[in-house]
Write a protein that holds these residues in place. Sequence first.
Motif, PDB file in Angstrom:
ATOM      1  N   TYR A 169      -6.080   0.034  22.484  1.00 53.51           N
ATOM      2  CA  TYR A 169      -5.901  -1.306  22.650  1.00 53.51           C
ATOM      3  C   TYR A 169      -4.766  -1.821  21.713  1.00 53.51           C
ATOM      4  CZ  TYR A 169      -6.370  -5.776  19.608  1.00 53.51           C
ATOM      5  OH  TYR A 169      -6.145  -6.772  18.717  1.00 53.51           O
ATOM      6  N   TYR A 170      -3.830  -3.074  22.164  1.00 49.49           N
ATOM      7  CA  TYR A 170      -3.047  -3.583  21.086  1.00 49.49           C
ATOM      8  C   TYR A 170      -3.087  -4.941  21.577  1.00 49.49           C
ATOM      9  CZ  TYR A 170       0.618  -4.425  24.957  1.00 49.49           C
ATOM     10  OH  TYR A 170       1.468  -4.739  25.931  1.00 49.49           O
ATOM     11  N   GLN A 171      -2.359  -5.829  20.585  1.00 53.81           N
ATOM     12  CA  GLN A 171      -2.402  -7.247  20.699  1.00 53.81           C
ATOM     13  C   GLN A 171      -1.187  -7.951  19.935  1.00 53.81           C
ATOM     14  OE1 GLN A 171      -5.142 -11.209  20.269  1.00 53.81           O
ATOM     15  NE2 GLN A 171      -5.709  -9.326  19.491  1.00 53.81           N
ATOM     16  N   VAL A 172      -0.582  -8.876  20.334  1.00 55.68           N
ATOM     17  CA  VAL A 172       0.512  -9.544  19.543  1.00 55.68           C
ATOM     18  C   VAL A 172      -0.267 -10.745  18.922  1.00 55.68           C
ATOM     19  CG1 VAL A 172       2.464 -10.865  19.409  1.00 55.68           C
ATOM     20  CG2 VAL A 172       2.446  -8.797  20.870  1.00 55.68           C
ATOM     21  N   ALA A 173      -1.067 -10.820  17.834  1.00 55.04           N
ATOM     22  CA  ALA A 173      -1.868 -11.710  17.302  1.00 55.04           C
ATOM     23  C   ALA A 173      -1.335 -12.296  16.108  1.00 55.04           C
ATOM     24  CB  ALA A 173      -3.155 -10.660  16.705  1.00 55.04           C
ATOM     25  N   ARG A 174      -1.734 -13.762  16.372  1.00 53.28           N
ATOM     26  CA  ARG A 174      -1.244 -14.672  15.280  1.00 53.28           C
ATOM     27  C   ARG A 174      -2.636 -14.634  14.034  1.00 53.28           C
ATOM     28  NH1 ARG A 174       1.778 -19.038  15.461  1.00 53.28           N
ATOM     29  NH2 ARG A 174       2.574 -18.088  17.116  1.00 53.28           N
ATOM     30  N   CYS A 175      -2.167 -14.472  12.934  1.00 51.62           N
ATOM     31  CA  CYS A 175      -3.055 -14.469  11.951  1.00 51.62           C
ATOM     32  C   CYS A 175      -3.004 -15.592  10.773  1.00 51.62           C
ATOM     33  CB  CYS A 175      -2.946 -13.107  10.877  1.00 51.62           C
ATOM     34  SG  CYS A 175      -2.935 -11.557  11.996  1.00 51.62           S
ATOM     35  N   PHE A 176      -3.843 -15.742  10.282  1.00 48.23           N
ATOM     36  CA  PHE A 176      -3.900 -17.178   9.533  1.00 48.23           C
ATOM     37  C   PHE A 176      -4.678 -16.807   8.162  1.00 48.23           C
ATOM     38  CE2 PHE A 176      -4.563 -18.055  13.869  1.00 48.23           C
ATOM     39  CZ  PHE A 176      -3.586 -18.893  14.161  1.00 48.23           C
ATOM     40  N   ARG A 177      -4.164 -17.099   7.071  1.00 47.08           N
ATOM     41  CA  ARG A 177      -4.301 -17.001   5.735  1.00 47.08           C
ATOM     42  C   ARG A 177      -3.837 -18.018   4.700  1.00 47.08           C
ATOM     43  NH1 ARG A 177      -3.393 -10.398   5.387  1.00 47.08           N
ATOM     44  NH2 ARG A 177      -4.417 -10.008   7.306  1.00 47.08           N
ATOM     45  N   ASP A 178      -4.913 -18.412   4.218  1.00 50.61           N
ATOM     46  CA  ASP A 178      -4.652 -19.834   3.316  1.00 50.61           C
ATOM     47  C   ASP A 178      -4.216 -19.437   1.920  1.00 50.61           C
ATOM     48  OD1 ASP A 178      -4.408 -22.254   2.256  1.00 50.61           O
ATOM     49  OD2 ASP A 178      -6.245 -22.933   2.379  1.00 50.61           O
ATOM     50  N   GLU A 179      -2.803 -18.731   1.819  1.00 52.79           N
ATOM     51  CA  GLU A 179      -2.542 -18.144   0.433  1.00 52.79           C
ATOM     52  C   GLU A 179      -1.154 -18.736   0.232  1.00 52.79           C
ATOM     53  OE1 GLU A 179      -4.162 -16.900  -1.855  1.00 52.79           O
ATOM     54  OE2 GLU A 179      -6.176 -16.369  -0.747  1.00 52.79           O
TER      55      GLU A 179
END
Length: 576
Positions: free
Chosen positions: A214-224
């Motif tokens: 599997y692969y994906q162009v994924a948005r990731c969210f981190r509140d730092e």
Amino acid sequence: MKRTHWCGELRREHVGLEVVVNGWVHALRKVGRIVFLVVRDRSGLVQAVVTPKNPNYSLVSELSLESVVAIKGVVRLRPPNQVNPEMPTGEIEIDVKEVQVLNPAKPLPLPIFDKELMKTTSETFRLKYRYLDLRRFEMLRNLTVRAKFITALREFFNANGFIEVETPYLARSTPEGARDFLVPSRLYPGKFYSLTQSPQLFKQLLMIAGFERYYQVARCFRDEDPRADRQPEFTQFDVEMSFVTAEDVMNIVEEAMRYAFKKVFNVDLENPFPKIKYREAMDKYGIDKPDLRFELFLETVTEHVRGLIPLREGDVARALRFNFSEELTKNVEGLIKEIIPSDGKVKYVYVLRGSNDVVTNEVGLAGDLIKVFNLGIGEGLVVTSGEYIKASEAIGNLRNSLGKLLGLADKNTYKFAWVVDFPLFELDEEGRLTSMHHPFTSPKLEEIPKLDTNPLEVTAQAYDLILNGYEVGGGSIRINKRELQEKILAILGLSKDEMLDRYGFLLEALEYGAPPHGGIALGLDRLVAIALGYDNIREVIAFPKTKEMTDPMTGAPSKPPEEYLREIKWIKVLTD
RNA sequence: GCCGCGGUAGUAUAGCCCGGCCCAGUAUGCGGGCCUGUCGAGCCCGUGACCCGGGUUCAAAUCCCGGCCGCGGCGCCA
């Protein structure tokens, strides 16, 4: 008037053709009675000419810059002495027949085509008018290159049997790791989704589902808090594979990098990428993402400085010595003060020996240190002391930045490497065990017995991909058995109930035929930024946030209207 | 949360250390004019600014305090 050609593609071979171009008024030069109009579209620039005989003459001569126009005219050769060799379209020009002003533009607040001024224009201002900033060829190029890079990776992984799958952004919060961005649930007052920090668990479940690759162009969210190389939302090229070892994953990722760098940047990368063990990296470079473009090693000098520098029980002293040119003295000193934390956990001394003077933060020590280390003129020395990891990281961090400042790191070199053999756990501030990578990382199987006796000595099947002093990817072989996963979670301090509540779905899934699997997440923003020579990933993101996590253009974050807060059953807002 | 640096016309920058010579200079933009081969066009005229609040002083762009905003870093970032 329908566009027939792109501005930038017109050449000698089009001479005599009647063409229509669309675009923006890039420049308008009135020389005597002749008006030269430069039209710009995505492909480039072309010059159009209007003389007073032309019925459109006054319309054209009054155009404002950046107005949107359609131009119909005949391509003709320029007079031989008027060819502009700097311009791809410099041999020809358009003899204008008809002009339509599709939308006149007001004067721009941003001098987007003045390279000198834009170099120093504040980034906030560029972000406020990002849609204008993005008109610049440099930004167009950055985002185009980014798109090509993603396309190349997709090509590679598609060709190798990977399936692109989208996973949710609205997911369940799992309190480990970075802070989550929470999204209130309207239908379930008091409950929240969290925006995914990464697709980690979903991609593991896809392996359990039998997708294998599997692969994906994924948005990731981190509140730092953001940094030059960190944004609250960023993009990972996420990969996972079944029935593989760590070696297999690293091999295919290397191939992918070689393919994409060759295709997009025409750069041949090393084959294979070097591998460094975590402990070796910490020992030699003081950091787990060393910049390997230059040779400069840390030393452990505890015994050399004993008696000179106060050391607590168990403290070590680590040193970095380097040559510097004297005009950089102030910069070097500034860098040291900026990078080494002043929180009291690490003590540091620096001595910069110039030809006439010595710059130091410990006048009483400088003389002794010069003697002990036999420090020559033009040499600098930094010694940190404290707990091994802290003392090393402080100086390792400095090493990476110093490489850039002192010009040790060649800008045109891409030095990839793998860092392997990370410890599975580390201690947090309160002395508790936490996962160094994440709790789903498998230990080396032969070291499982040590989990009960010396958990800190257990090695993870984890690997980081580093490039020029940045971490550009991280991955691991995952745990695929419930028993081991529960054991790890227990070591991390989760009760049986907490495990079931947070990860019950995963634990159960591991019992229904979970294949061995592993993968990696590549930091796409960083990869593209570094490849293009930026330290700042905002240059390769269309609409990034500022360092204070705001968007000067839209004004985000904003205060929602009271009715909306009421509707989502979340009307209590605490400020401060 | 902390440290450092910064905030002067639309944009960029000088002046700030060492208060008065600053109703703030320069470049670019914008408005007007001249010019028939420019291409970073050129030349002439005009236009427009000291982040906010408080303080020191006869006098503040300049010194002090607080705030806001930004950038870099530290902490943080499984």
